[in-house]
Design an enzyme around this catalytic site. Sequence first.
Site, PDB file in Angstrom:
ATOM      1  CB  THR A  26      21.701  22.625 -15.905  1.00 19.68           C
ATOM      2  OG1 THR A  26      22.240  21.384 -15.481  1.00 19.68           O
ATOM      3  CG2 THR A  26      21.375  23.467 -14.695  1.00 19.68           C
ATOM      4  CB  THR A  53      27.486  21.775 -17.820  1.00 18.80           C
ATOM      5  OG1 THR A  53      27.013  21.179 -16.596  1.00 18.80           O
ATOM      6  CG2 THR A  53      26.743  23.055 -18.092  1.00 18.80           C
TER       7      THR A  53
END
Length: 389
Positions: free
Chosen positions: A57, A142
């Site tokens: 991300t 993540t």
Amino acid sequence: MKFFSTSLVLAAAAQAVPDTQYLRRSLNATASDRLGLKWMGNDTSLPKVLVLFTGGTISSGSSYSALDTTDYGQTSITGEEILARDPLLQTVAQLTVSNWTRDDGNSTGTSDALVMNMTRFAHDALCSPDSDITGAIFTHGTNSLEETAFLMDLLVNCGKPIVGVGAMRPYTALSFDGDANFFQSIALAASPDARHRGVLVAFSDRILSGFWVTKLDSTHPDAFHQTTSGGDLGEFLNMRPYFFNSPSRPVPKHNFNISLVSEHPSYPALPHVDILYAARQFDARLALNCLANGASGIVIAGTGNGGIPNGSDIIAEAVEKGLQVVVGTRSPYGAASPQPDSTWAKSGYVHVIQSRIMLQLAIASGYNQNQTIELFEGTVRKAIRPFGL
Ligand SMILES: *[C@@H]1O[C@H](CO)[C@@H](O)[C@H](O)[C@H]1NC(C)=O
Ligand SMILES: *[C@@H]1O[C@H](CO)[C@@H](O)[C@H](O)[C@H]1NC(C)=O
Ligand SMILES: *[C@@H]1O[C@H](CO)[C@@H](O)[C@H](O)[C@H]1NC(C)=O
Ligand SMILES: *[C@@H]1O[C@H](CO)[C@@H](O)[C@H](O)[C@H]1NC(C)=O
Ligand SMILES: *[C@@H]1O[C@H](CO)[C@@H](O)[C@H](O)[C@H]1NC(C)=O
Ligand SMILES: *[C@@H]1O[C@H](CO)[C@@H](O)[C@H](O)[C@H]1NC(C)=O
Ligand SMILES: *[C@@H]1O[C@H](CO)[C@@H](O)[C@H](O)[C@H]1NC(C)=O
Ligand SMILES: *[C@@H]1O[C@H](CO)[C@@H](O)[C@H](O)[C@H]1NC(C)=O
């Protein structure tokens, strides 16, 4: 006239520098020379921090809106572009990027093979006798950051910091968290205080242990915490690391030999280990299915302290047929505790996702089921001396 003499000096210097650099490179005096790493930054007194870039991300953007924090991925930036966003980075460290992205740029789906290759590269760059590198960071999606942090923690142990980092919001979002997290990871990897602490994770002002860290929230910027082992190791203040305690080592941690693991036939991947999640009416025959599908081991997310709700006789049968079995807990906190007369391992305080990786490394290192039981349960048994053992 003054201008002219300065240019002469510069010209002379410019001639001398490439010569020595050429000589040095041709002798491959340092790991950087040998691996072809080119360092950015003009202050050569600063520590060298290697940026292992897998994407995530932190390098993803949205073409929909600055309010989009879940459906992004339409645009992306490179590791070099992350560095270019923040000139302050080069006041902390010399930096270089090494790419470990999948062809599609995704890191959530990063494979065992890609991460093993990256880990071997990091081991070579940081731990070889010719290493001139202070530490490394890796950017990561993540969703699986904790898996890579744990794997690297068990395989790279020469005292130099490796720091996992990512972002929960894309770089196009209102209040992107990636720039601060990234700066903090570099400041941490460059810090002498970060040595001999294993792999670390820098996230949302927290300094976390790579061994214990877990993503506990699917979307919140403060998603990463340490389970079981208690509090954070430290935090960032003015973006600089402050540790609460001197270094310590997770008790259940085992350093695996990366050369030995790499000799396993599955290399560059790792042995096939599946995870089964137990619940009421658990169908233990799934363990036999895993075996039939080519798994060398399974980890069961058991109930409570490592219970199998139904079919433990079938699990025992799978063990007899050669499947290595570890039972952890589906609870977010607490141990799967050792039991007498069990032919499978209980994971102790090592969580299910991490247990899968520890079992993969154990199998790749040639452990049999009994050695796996000792690996997972040894420190817990020694400490608590369970009844009947
Ligand atoms: C230096 O390293 C490069 C890249 O690994 C290699 O091709 C070259 O042969 C090495 N040179 C010497 C003198 O060892
Ligand atoms: C290094 O580069 C930065 C930005 O380009 C500049 O501000 C700084 O003065 C330079 N430092 C040295 C020691 O040359
Ligand atoms: C890493 O990949 C990006 C995107 O493909 C590329 O622009 C960059 O040059 C690569 N960096 C290195 C050091 O290979
Ligand atoms: C990531 O991978 C998935 C599945 O392979 C694919 O659908 C998606 O488009 C990829 N995303 C990017 C940003 O490449
Ligand atoms: C890992 O490295 C090996 C050896 O260099 C290479 O053959 C393989 O394609 C790499 N795998 C991945 C997924 O990067
Ligand atoms: C690690 O494994 C390699 C390959 O099997 C072996 O040569 C080496 O001695 C091992 N190192 C240690 C410290 O056991
Ligand atoms: C227990 O497992 C067996 C086979 O694995 C299955 O047939 C049975 O329905 C399960 N029983 C319960 C109560 O879940
Ligand atoms: C594993 O341990 C059990 C119990 O101590 C023992 O009966 C069995 O023979 C061992 N198996 C192997 C392969 O060593």
